[in-house]
Design an enzyme around this catalytic site. Structure first.
Site, PDB file in Angstrom:
ATOM      1  CE  LYS A   1      -3.177  -2.398   3.102  1.00 41.49           C
ATOM      2  NZ  LYS A   1      -3.564  -2.522   4.503  1.00 41.49           N
ATOM      3  N   GLY A   2       2.079   1.111   0.507  1.00 51.22           N
ATOM      4  CA  GLY A   2       2.885   2.285   0.828  1.00 51.22           C
ATOM      5  C   GLY A   2       3.167   3.234  -0.323  1.00 51.22           C
TER       6      GLY A   2
ATOM      7  CD  GLU B   1       8.553  -0.667  -2.665  1.00 53.28           C
ATOM      8  OE1 GLU B   1       7.452  -0.121  -2.533  1.00 53.28           O
ATOM      9  OE2 GLU B   1       8.781  -1.839  -2.338  1.00 53.28           O
ATOM     10  CG  ASP B   2       6.746   2.195   0.214  1.00 48.84           C
ATOM     11  OD1 ASP B   2       7.531   1.342  -0.251  1.00 48.84           O
ATOM     12  OD2 ASP B   2       5.854   1.900   1.029  1.00 48.84           O
TER      13      ASP B   2
ATOM     14  CG  ASP C   1      14.846  -2.322   4.960  1.00 47.50           C
ATOM     15  OD1 ASP C   1      16.062  -2.150   5.121  1.00 47.50           O
ATOM     16  OD2 ASP C   1      14.106  -2.728   5.865  1.00 47.50           O
TER      17      ASP C   1
ATOM     18  CE  LYS D   1      14.430   1.665   6.283  1.00 46.15           C
ATOM     19  NZ  LYS D   1      14.022   0.696   7.302  1.00 46.15           N
TER      20      LYS D   1
ATOM     21  CG  PHE E   1      10.711   0.955  11.257  1.00 46.29           C
ATOM     22  CD1 PHE E   1      10.570  -0.054  10.313  1.00 46.29           C
ATOM     23  CD2 PHE E   1       9.568   1.586  11.727  1.00 46.29           C
ATOM     24  CE1 PHE E   1       9.316  -0.426   9.861  1.00 46.29           C
ATOM     25  CE2 PHE E   1       8.308   1.214  11.278  1.00 46.29           C
ATOM     26  CZ  PHE E   1       8.189   0.200  10.349  1.00 46.29           C
ATOM     27  CB  VAL E   2      11.370   6.099   8.304  1.00 41.79           C
ATOM     28  CG1 VAL E   2      12.755   6.540   8.730  1.00 41.79           C
ATOM     29  CG2 VAL E   2      11.442   5.333   6.982  1.00 41.79           C
TER      30      VAL E   2
ATOM     31  CG  ASP F   1       2.662   0.084   7.526  1.00 39.94           C
ATOM     32  OD1 ASP F   1       3.540  -0.098   6.651  1.00 39.94           O
ATOM     33  OD2 ASP F   1       2.168  -0.841   8.184  1.00 39.94           O
TER      34      ASP F   1
ATOM     35  NE  ARG G   1      -0.509   1.672   5.148  1.00 39.82           N
ATOM     36  CZ  ARG G   1       0.444   0.838   4.760  1.00 39.82           C
ATOM     37  NH1 ARG G   1       1.494   1.289   4.116  1.00 39.82           N
ATOM     38  NH2 ARG G   1       0.347  -0.455   5.023  1.00 39.82           N
TER      39      ARG G   1
END
Ligand code: IMP
Length: 183
Positions: A45-46, A101-102, A105, A133, A154-155, A161, A167
């Site tokens: 969803k991001g 892509e949001d 990682d 990242k 972690f953000v 989310d 979000r």
């Protein structure tokens, strides 16, 4: 929600920085894909927030599709397992695919998707990532469109989310450790 959310420790990327950078990414993508059959694939969803802003920064023709994959569950550590929850609506054979892509990682999700789209016969597959990242990728890959490089923490916010929350924050920030400690 506006700035000053009580659960946010620190803002890493402001709303203004996001807007400015994504406008520039849109210009670069428009220049590169002009005259080509561009399909932007957002990863739900991001990435929905990023796709909405990125596509409004394009001045070329394109279509959009979405895929939903799961690599995280509800924890804040990558499982490395990619599961397709919602597939594309249309065939992609012969089309120029840009995966939006949001966040990148470990890169496992994007690596899986890029391979999957090549197998389906896409003419080309490239990646636009809103944030990456630093030093997190297991096997570094080249990403032509990167919004921001952030520390390996972690953000949340701007689509990202923690257990489905945060979000809608218009910026990207660090959560206070107290929020996820004990989970
Ligand atoms: P990767 O496969 O390890 O690159 O993880 C990609 C996916 O993990 C992203 O699409 C996000 O859904 C999630 N993710 C990775 N890091 C974060 C984070 O810092 N905050 C929220 N979600 C994250």
């Amino acid at each position: 929600m506006a700035a000053g959310h009580p659960d946010i420790e620190r803002v890493l990327v402001t709303q203004e920085q996001l807007a400015e950078r994504i406008t520039a990414m849109g210009a670069a993508i428009s220049a590169d894909y002009r005259g080509r059959d561009l399909l932007i694939i957002g990863v739900l969803k991001g990435a929905a927030w990023f796709v909405a802003d990125l596509t409004r920064a394009l001045d070329i023709d394109f279509t959009v599709d979405f895929m939903a994959v799961s690599s995280y569950g509800n924890a804040h550590k990558s499982s490395g397992v990619v599961r397709i929850l919602k597939d594309l609506d249309t065939p992609i054979e012969g089309r120029h695919v840009l995966i939006a892509e949001d966040i990148l990682d470990t890169g496992l999700t994007l690596k899986y998707l890029a391979r999957n789209f090549r197998t389906r016969g896409a003419a080309s597959v490239e990646i636009a990532a809103c944030v990456v990242k630093e030093d997190a990728q297991e096997e570094p890959m080249s990403i032509p469109y990167v919004g921001f490089v952030i520390p390996n923490e972690f953000v949340v916010g701007y689509g990202l989310d923690y257990s489905e929350h945060y979000r809608g924050l218009p910026y990207i920030g660090l959560l206070k450790p107290a929020i996820y400690e004990g989970n």
